[in-house]
Design an enzyme around this catalytic site. Structure first.
Site, PDB file in Angstrom:
ATOM      1  N   GLY A  27       0.784  -1.230   0.000  1.00  0.00           N
ATOM      2  CA  GLY A  27       0.000   0.000   0.000  1.00  0.00           C
ATOM      3  C   GLY A  27       0.814   1.277   0.000  1.00  0.00           C
ATOM      4  O   GLY A  27       0.268   2.369   0.054  1.00  0.00           O
ATOM      5  N   GLU A  83       4.705  -6.036   1.786  1.00  0.00           N
ATOM      6  CA  GLU A  83       4.346  -6.503   0.437  1.00  0.00           C
ATOM      7  C   GLU A  83       4.133  -5.358  -0.545  1.00  0.00           C
ATOM      8  O   GLU A  83       3.019  -5.122  -1.003  1.00  0.00           O
ATOM      9  CB  GLU A  83       3.025  -7.288   0.508  1.00  0.00           C
ATOM     10  CG  GLU A  83       3.121  -8.565   1.257  1.00  0.00           C
ATOM     11  CD  GLU A  83       1.759  -9.189   1.511  1.00  0.00           C
ATOM     12  OE1 GLU A  83       1.741 -10.331   1.962  1.00  0.00           O
ATOM     13  OE2 GLU A  83       0.720  -8.546   1.261  1.00  0.00           O
ATOM     14  N   GLY A  97       3.855  -3.328  -3.947  1.00  0.00           N
ATOM     15  CA  GLY A  97       3.649  -3.606  -5.369  1.00  0.00           C
ATOM     16  C   GLY A  97       3.826  -2.309  -6.149  1.00  0.00           C
ATOM     17  O   GLY A  97       4.828  -2.064  -6.809  1.00  0.00           O
ATOM     18  N   ARG A  98       2.819  -1.426  -5.971  1.00  0.00           N
ATOM     19  CA  ARG A  98       2.797  -0.151  -6.682  1.00  0.00           C
ATOM     20  C   ARG A  98       4.082   0.657  -6.523  1.00  0.00           C
ATOM     21  O   ARG A  98       4.607   1.201  -7.494  1.00  0.00           O
ATOM     22  CB  ARG A  98       1.621   0.669  -6.133  1.00  0.00           C
ATOM     23  CG  ARG A  98       1.414   1.993  -6.823  1.00  0.00           C
ATOM     24  CD  ARG A  98       0.493   2.887  -5.995  1.00  0.00           C
ATOM     25  NE  ARG A  98      -0.708   2.227  -5.543  1.00  0.00           N
ATOM     26  CZ  ARG A  98      -1.826   2.140  -6.242  1.00  0.00           C
ATOM     27  NH1 ARG A  98      -1.905   2.680  -7.435  1.00  0.00           N
ATOM     28  NH2 ARG A  98      -2.873   1.521  -5.739  1.00  0.00           N
ATOM     29  N   ARG A 137      -7.335   2.706 -14.897  1.00  0.00           N
ATOM     30  CA  ARG A 137      -7.316   3.405 -13.611  1.00  0.00           C
ATOM     31  C   ARG A 137      -7.999   4.784 -13.624  1.00  0.00           C
ATOM     32  O   ARG A 137      -8.714   5.106 -12.684  1.00  0.00           O
ATOM     33  CB  ARG A 137      -5.881   3.511 -13.074  1.00  0.00           C
ATOM     34  CG  ARG A 137      -5.236   2.126 -12.848  1.00  0.00           C
ATOM     35  CD  ARG A 137      -3.951   2.174 -12.055  1.00  0.00           C
ATOM     36  NE  ARG A 137      -4.202   2.521 -10.673  1.00  0.00           N
ATOM     37  CZ  ARG A 137      -4.019   3.706 -10.152  1.00  0.00           C
ATOM     38  NH1 ARG A 137      -3.538   4.695 -10.887  1.00  0.00           N
ATOM     39  NH2 ARG A 137      -4.303   3.933  -8.891  1.00  0.00           N
ATOM     40  N   TYR A 189     -10.853   4.660 -11.017  1.00  0.00           N
ATOM     41  CA  TYR A 189     -10.541   5.308  -9.727  1.00  0.00           C
ATOM     42  C   TYR A 189     -10.365   6.820  -9.859  1.00  0.00           C
ATOM     43  O   TYR A 189      -9.855   7.442  -8.925  1.00  0.00           O
ATOM     44  CB  TYR A 189      -9.218   4.778  -9.155  1.00  0.00           C
ATOM     45  CG  TYR A 189      -9.005   3.298  -9.183  1.00  0.00           C
ATOM     46  CD1 TYR A 189      -9.819   2.440  -8.447  1.00  0.00           C
ATOM     47  CD2 TYR A 189      -7.948   2.746  -9.907  1.00  0.00           C
ATOM     48  CE1 TYR A 189      -9.594   1.078  -8.453  1.00  0.00           C
ATOM     49  CE2 TYR A 189      -7.714   1.383  -9.906  1.00  0.00           C
ATOM     50  CZ  TYR A 189      -8.538   0.558  -9.175  1.00  0.00           C
ATOM     51  OH  TYR A 189      -8.296  -0.787  -9.174  1.00  0.00           O
ATOM     52  N   CYS A 244     -15.066   2.680 -27.294  1.00  0.00           N
ATOM     53  CA  CYS A 244     -16.418   3.207 -27.500  1.00  0.00           C
ATOM     54  C   CYS A 244     -17.086   3.449 -26.164  1.00  0.00           C
ATOM     55  O   CYS A 244     -17.961   2.692 -25.749  1.00  0.00           O
ATOM     56  CB  CYS A 244     -17.234   2.241 -28.336  1.00  0.00           C
ATOM     57  SG  CYS A 244     -16.876   2.481 -30.054  1.00  0.00           S
ATOM     58  N   TYR A 288      -0.494  -1.654 -12.073  1.00  0.00           N
ATOM     59  CA  TYR A 288      -1.916  -1.873 -12.329  1.00  0.00           C
ATOM     60  C   TYR A 288      -2.372  -1.287 -13.675  1.00  0.00           C
ATOM     61  O   TYR A 288      -3.510  -0.866 -13.817  1.00  0.00           O
ATOM     62  CB  TYR A 288      -2.772  -1.317 -11.173  1.00  0.00           C
ATOM     63  CG  TYR A 288      -2.378  -1.902  -9.837  1.00  0.00           C
ATOM     64  CD1 TYR A 288      -2.686  -3.219  -9.521  1.00  0.00           C
ATOM     65  CD2 TYR A 288      -1.657  -1.147  -8.903  1.00  0.00           C
ATOM     66  CE1 TYR A 288      -2.300  -3.770  -8.295  1.00  0.00           C
ATOM     67  CE2 TYR A 288      -1.266  -1.692  -7.681  1.00  0.00           C
ATOM     68  CZ  TYR A 288      -1.592  -3.002  -7.389  1.00  0.00           C
ATOM     69  OH  TYR A 288      -1.208  -3.544  -6.185  1.00  0.00           O
TER      70      TYR A 288
HETATM   71  N1  LLP Z   1      -0.706  -7.249  -0.461  1.00  0.00           N
HETATM   72  C1  LLP Z   1      -2.010  -7.479  -0.595  1.00  0.00           C
HETATM   73  C2  LLP Z   1      -2.636  -8.527   0.195  1.00  0.00           C
HETATM   74  C3  LLP Z   1      -2.770  -6.720  -1.497  1.00  0.00           C
HETATM   75  O1  LLP Z   1      -4.062  -6.945  -1.607  1.00  0.00           O
HETATM   76  C4  LLP Z   1      -2.133  -5.723  -2.259  1.00  0.00           C
HETATM   77  C5  LLP Z   1      -2.890  -4.931  -3.230  1.00  0.00           C
HETATM   78  C6  LLP Z   1      -0.748  -5.533  -2.100  1.00  0.00           C
HETATM   79  C7  LLP Z   1      -0.063  -6.305  -1.184  1.00  0.00           C
HETATM   80  C8  LLP Z   1       0.030  -4.508  -2.869  1.00  0.00           C
HETATM   81  O2  LLP Z   1      -0.407  -3.219  -2.647  1.00  0.00           O
HETATM   82  P1  LLP Z   1       0.387  -1.968  -3.290  1.00  0.00           P
HETATM   83  O3  LLP Z   1       1.709  -1.886  -2.604  1.00  0.00           O
HETATM   84  O4  LLP Z   1       0.520  -2.240  -4.741  1.00  0.00           O
HETATM   85  O5  LLP Z   1      -0.502  -0.810  -3.017  1.00  0.00           O
HETATM   86  N2  LLP Z   1      -5.882  -1.910  -8.737  1.00  0.00           N
HETATM   87  C9  LLP Z   1      -5.715  -0.913  -7.697  1.00  0.00           C
HETATM   88  C10 LLP Z   1      -4.866  -1.422  -6.574  1.00  0.00           C
HETATM   89  C11 LLP Z   1      -5.428  -2.642  -5.899  1.00  0.00           C
HETATM   90  C12 LLP Z   1      -4.513  -3.175  -4.851  1.00  0.00           C
HETATM   91  C13 LLP Z   1      -4.978  -4.491  -4.375  1.00  0.00           C
HETATM   92  N3  LLP Z   1      -4.131  -5.103  -3.436  1.00  0.00           N
HETATM   93  C14 LLP Z   1      -5.120   0.333  -8.331  1.00  0.00           C
HETATM   94  O6  LLP Z   1      -4.802   0.320  -9.508  1.00  0.00           O
HETATM   95  O7  LLP Z   1      -4.982   1.348  -7.647  1.00  0.00           O
END
Ligand code: LLP
Length: 417
Positions: free
Chosen positions: A236, A277, A279-280, A316, A320, A347, A376
Site C-alpha cells: 500500500g 508486500e 507492489g505499486r 485506472r 478510480y 467506444c 496496475y
Molecule cells: N498485499 C495485498 C494482500 C494486497 O491486496 C495488495 C494490493 C498488495 C499487497 C500490494 O499493494 P500496493 O503496494 O501495490 O498498493 N488496482 C488498484 C490497486 C489494488 C490493490 C490491491 N491489493 C489500483 O490500480 O490502484
C-alpha cells in the site's frame, strides 16, 4: 528527446510500435534495491514480498528474484507465471479470499512456501489438500483490523465490511481459525497478515495497524498460549503519479515501519519476523505508456487528443479517477500553451486518460507519453473493443528489450472455437 532507460522514446516507438508499455529497468532495480537495503533492522528478521499483481510478467518476477525479494501471488495464473519464470516457489506467498481447490493443490504440488489463509473454509480445504498431497505448508492468517486508510474506496481493503480476512472484532472465528491451523501437523502457523489499502500516504495508518497486530498477537499468547512469530504488514506504500503527489522515500517508509515494530515488540517478544508486500511503489514510477496521437477534436470546452490506446490499457482513470501526467516526446522544452483532454479510442465516453493536460501545441502523429503507468496498468489491461493488449519493453543503459510481445489480431481469436 525524452528518454526511458537512456533510450530515445521515438526509437522505442519506431521499433515496437504504439501503444506500448515501457519500463525503465534502472528504476525498477533502484526501487527493489531500496526495499532490500532499507527494510532491515537488528531486532527482527525482515522480508520484502513483491506484490506481483501490480505488474506481473516473467521478466519482472526474475528481477524480483535477483534482488532477493519474496513473491506475492493471488491466483493460479500468477503462481504459474512465477513458476515459469523459474522463481523459487518456497519463497512465494499465496494470497486471495477465494482460492479454489485446484489452486491450493497447485500450490502444494509446486512447493509453495506460504499460504495466506483468508477464512475458516479455506483452512479446512487446505488441510484436506495437504493430507492428500502429503505435504506441509507455512500459513499466515489474514486478519482485518478495521483500519480505514485514506485512499480511493475501491482500494480500501481492511474496513469493517471488507471481504478480506477475519475481522479482529470476531474473536471466536479468529480463535477457531488459529486452533484449526495449530492442530494440524502439516501446517506451520507462522503468524498474522494484514493489508490496509493502497496508495496510502499517512504513516499513521500503518502505525495503528502495527499496534493492533502486536496487541492481537499478545492476546493470542496470553489467553491461549499461541505463539505468533511473523507479522506481515501488507503493501500500500504510495507512488508519485503527478507533481501533486509527495510520497515518502522508500528508505523513510521502511525506517518508520520498523521503528514502530521495535517499539511494539515489548508487547509480544515472540514476534521475530516482519514482512511487507509492496507492489505499486516498486512498479508505478518505472512505467510509461507510449501512444501515437491520432485525430483531434475541439468541442465547446475541450481540445481532445485521441490516442491509439485508452481504458483497455489503463483502466485506472475510469475506475478510480486516477490522475496522470503526459509529455509529448521531442517537445519537452516547448512552451505549454494548450490544455488538452487525452482520450482513448474505446467506444465509451468515460475513456479518458487525462482530463486536463497542459501541453505544447500537439499534432496528429506526435508521440504522447503518459508517465507512472507501471503499476496496475498492464496487469489490469483488457481487450475491450477487441483492442490487442500492447507489448512490454524494458529499457536500460541505452538498450531496449521486448519482454512481452504485443498481441496480434490473430491472438484475439486464437481461443475462439
Ligand atoms: N498485499 C495485498 C494482500 C494486497 O491486496 C495488495 C494490493 C498488495 C499487497 C500490494 O499493494 P500496493 O503496494 O501495490 O498498493 N488496482 C488498484 C490497486 C489494488 C490493490 C490491491 N491489493 C489500483 O490500480 O490502484
Amino acid at each position: 528527446m525524452f528518454q526511458i532507460g537512456h533510450v530515445d522514446a521515438d526509437r522505442i516507438a519506431a521499433k515496437y510500435g504504439t501503444p506500448l508499455y515501457v519500463y525503465d529497468e534502472e528504476v525498477l532495480r533502484q526501487k527493489m534495491e531500496s526495499y532490500r537495503n532499507h527494510f532491515r533492522c537488528s531486532e527482527f528478521e525482515t522480508g520484502v514480498i513483491y506484490a506481483s499483481k501490480a505488474f506481473c510478467c516473467k521478466e519482472m518476477i526474475r528481477l524480483a528474484g535477483e534482488y532477493g525479494l519474496f513473491l506475492d501471488v493471488v491466483s493460479a495464473g500468477e503462481l504459474y507465471t512465477a513458476y515459469r519464470a523459474g522463481f523459487d516457489c518456497s519463497r512465494i506467498f499465496f494470497h486471495g479470499n477465494n482460492k479454489s481447490l485446484q489452486e491450493l493443490q497447485m500450490a502444494a504440488e509446486l512447493g509453495t512456501g506460504t499460504v495466506v489463509a483468508d477464512n475458516l473454509q479455506e483452512i479446512l480445504l487446505l488441510r484436506e489438500v495437504l493430507k492428500k498431497n502429503n505435504s506441509e505448508m507455512h500459513v499466515l492468517l489474514r486478519v482485518n483490523p478495521g483500519i480505514e486508510a485514506h485512499t480511493h474506496e475501491y482500494d480500501v481493503t481492511a474496513g469493517n465490511d471488507s471481504k478480506f480476512g477475519i475481522s479482529l472484532a470476531r474473536e471466536k472465528e479468529l480463535t477457531d481459525a488459529v486452533f484449526l491451523l495449530e492442530s494440524d501437523s502439516r501446517i506451520h502457523f507462522d503468524g498474522l497478515h494484514c493489508h490496509i489499502g493502497s496508495q496510502i500516504f499517512e504513516m499513521q495508518a500503518y502505525f495503528e495497524e502495527i499496534r493492533t497486530l502486536f496487541a492481537f498477537a499478545a492476546k493470542l499468547k496470553d489467553r491461549y498460549g499461541i505463539s505468533v512469530n511473523t507479522l506481515d504488514l501488507g503493501g500500500g506504500f504510495p507512488a508519485k503519479y503527478t507533481e501533486n503527489d509527495h510520497p515518502l522515500p522508500i528508505a523513510a517508509i521502511c525506517a518508520q515501519l520498523l521503528q514502530k515494530c521495535c517499539e511494539e515488540r515489548k508487547n509480544c517478544p515472540d514476534v521475530r519476523r516482519i514482512l511487507i508486500e509492496p507492489g505499486r511503489s516498486i512498479a508505478a514510477e518505472a512505467g510509461y505508456t507510449l501512444y501515437t496521437a491520432g485525430f483531434m477534436r475541439d468541442t465547446a470546452s475541450r481540445h481532445y487528443i485521441f490516442t491509439d490506446g485508452g481504458m483497455s490499457d489503463n483502466i485506472r482513470p475510469a475506475l478510480y479517477q486516477a490522475e496522470y501526467e503526459a509529455v509529448i516526446a521531442g517537445k519537452e522544452d516547448a512552451e505549454k500553451t494548450q490544455e488538452y483532454t487525452i482520450a482513448g479510442k474505446c467506444c465509451e465516453s468515460g475513456d479518458i486518460l487525462i482530463q486536463r493536460a497542459l501541453l505544447p501545441q500537439a499534432e496528429t502523429g506526435d508521440l504522447l507519453i503518459i508517465k507512472s503507468t507501471g503499476a496496475y496498468g498492464y496487469s489490469m489491461a483488457s481487450r475491450y473493443n477487441k483492442l490487442p493488449v500492447p507489448g512490454v519493453v524494458f529499457a536500460a543503459d541505452g538498450r531496449m528489450k521486448e519482454v512481452v510481445r504485443r498481441e496480434t489480431l490473430k491472438d484475439l481469436t486464437s481461443k475462439e472455437l
